[in-house]
Design an enzyme around this catalytic site. Sequence first.
Site, mmCIF file in Angstrom:
data_model
loop_
_atom_site.group_PDB
_atom_site.id
_atom_site.type_symbol
_atom_site.label_atom_id
_atom_site.label_comp_id
_atom_site.label_asym_id
_atom_site.label_seq_id
_atom_site.Cartn_x
_atom_site.Cartn_y
_atom_site.Cartn_z
ATOM 1 N N ASP A 146 0.953 -1.486 0.365
ATOM 2 C CA ASP A 146 -0.101 -0.009 0.188
ATOM 3 C C ASP A 146 1.140 1.147 -0.018
ATOM 4 O O ASP A 146 1.661 0.935 -0.235
ATOM 5 C CB ASP A 146 -0.784 -0.211 1.193
ATOM 6 C CG ASP A 146 -1.770 1.363 1.460
ATOM 7 O OD1 ASP A 146 -2.472 1.650 0.418
ATOM 8 O OD2 ASP A 146 -1.486 1.748 2.242
ATOM 9 N N ASP A 151 -0.123 6.179 1.447
ATOM 10 C CA ASP A 151 -0.349 5.930 2.390
ATOM 11 C C ASP A 151 -0.208 5.068 3.446
ATOM 12 O O ASP A 151 -0.736 4.598 3.293
ATOM 13 C CB ASP A 151 -1.393 6.390 2.266
ATOM 14 C CG ASP A 151 -1.413 7.680 0.533
ATOM 15 O OD1 ASP A 151 -1.150 8.059 -0.096
ATOM 16 O OD2 ASP A 151 -2.630 6.926 -0.240
HETATM 17 C C1 G6P Z 1 -5.686 5.307 0.348
HETATM 18 C C2 G6P Z 1 -5.048 6.081 1.234
HETATM 19 C C3 G6P Z 1 -6.943 6.693 1.740
HETATM 20 C C4 G6P Z 1 -7.015 7.778 0.535
HETATM 21 C C5 G6P Z 1 -7.191 7.062 -0.830
HETATM 22 C C6 G6P Z 1 -7.409 8.105 -2.051
HETATM 23 O O1 G6P Z 1 -6.514 4.297 0.233
HETATM 24 O O2 G6P Z 1 -5.496 5.367 2.338
HETATM 25 O O3 G6P Z 1 -7.159 7.514 2.639
HETATM 26 O O4 G6P Z 1 -8.942 8.095 1.212
HETATM 27 O O5 G6P Z 1 -5.960 6.893 -1.313
HETATM 28 O O6 G6P Z 1 -6.727 9.123 -2.737
HETATM 29 P P1 G6P Z 1 -7.123 9.716 -3.080
HETATM 30 O O7 G6P Z 1 -5.292 10.648 -3.232
HETATM 31 O O8 G6P Z 1 -6.850 9.458 -5.093
HETATM 32 O O9 G6P Z 1 -7.380 11.010 -2.526
HETATM 33 MG MG MG Z 2 -2.703 2.988 3.714
#
Ligand code: G6P
Ligand code: MG
Length: 224
Positions: free
Chosen positions: A10, A12
């Site tokens: 993953d 983030d």
């Molecule tokens: C990741 C993060 C989420 C986020 C999602 C979409 O999974 O953990 O917190 O909402 O990505 O990210 P974005 O950059 O497309 O808003």
């Molecule tokens: Mg994450």
Amino acid sequence: MSGLEACLFDLDGVIVDTAKYHFIAWRQLADELGFVFTERDNERLKGVSRQRSLDILLEVGGLSLSEDAKAKLAAKKNGIYLDYIRKMTPDEILPGAQEFLWEFKAAGLKTALATASKNSALILDLLKIRPLFDVVVDGNKVSRTKPDPEVFLKCAEELGVEPKRCVVFEDAEAGIEAALAAGMFSVGIGDPAILKKAHIVAPGLGGISLEEVVLAFDPGKDRA
Ligand code: G6P
Ligand code: MG
């Protein structure tokens, strides 16, 4: 190597410290909408798409809005988030993450980035870490958000590896559930009290070795 062939990461909260910026941006939106949004609430947003995150946020605030209003709020959140992201430097790559990934690659394992984010290309470019991954599957390539296993299954397919030969590194509850639904071995990155369903948990990629992962990875386990 004990049947382990690929590692799916993953983005983030596992590779880079962007989880805090997602939280700051969502909390700012909640402030403006007039309700309190806590770190505990934020756990539910980790790993899930921007649209689904907004739905959860509005549920926390007890608000129901039109699709048009929601689209504007999602765009606003992304604007706040990108203001932080554009200032990021490689210092924000989480401790040990790059070394850990190179160790996996040197051992002949395949690597993939598996994220719900639609901003992953920008982040990989800014931090110059695109070469760490053989395959990138992000929110632009999948239609179902974690805990659906689609993002991980697509990585396995693009790598040409069976799901049961993959290990997933995830900081989100929804991500661990997605890994399990994909029939993969899961390593939770963060708090064991939150990531209870993971096969094993480490505080960060800097806090676990390839050897530990290989030892924990049990090819005898009956995963799908
Ligand atoms: C990741 C993060 C989420 C986020 C999602 C979409 O999974 O953990 O917190 O909402 O990505 O990210 P974005 O950059 O497309 O808003
Ligand atoms: Mg994450």
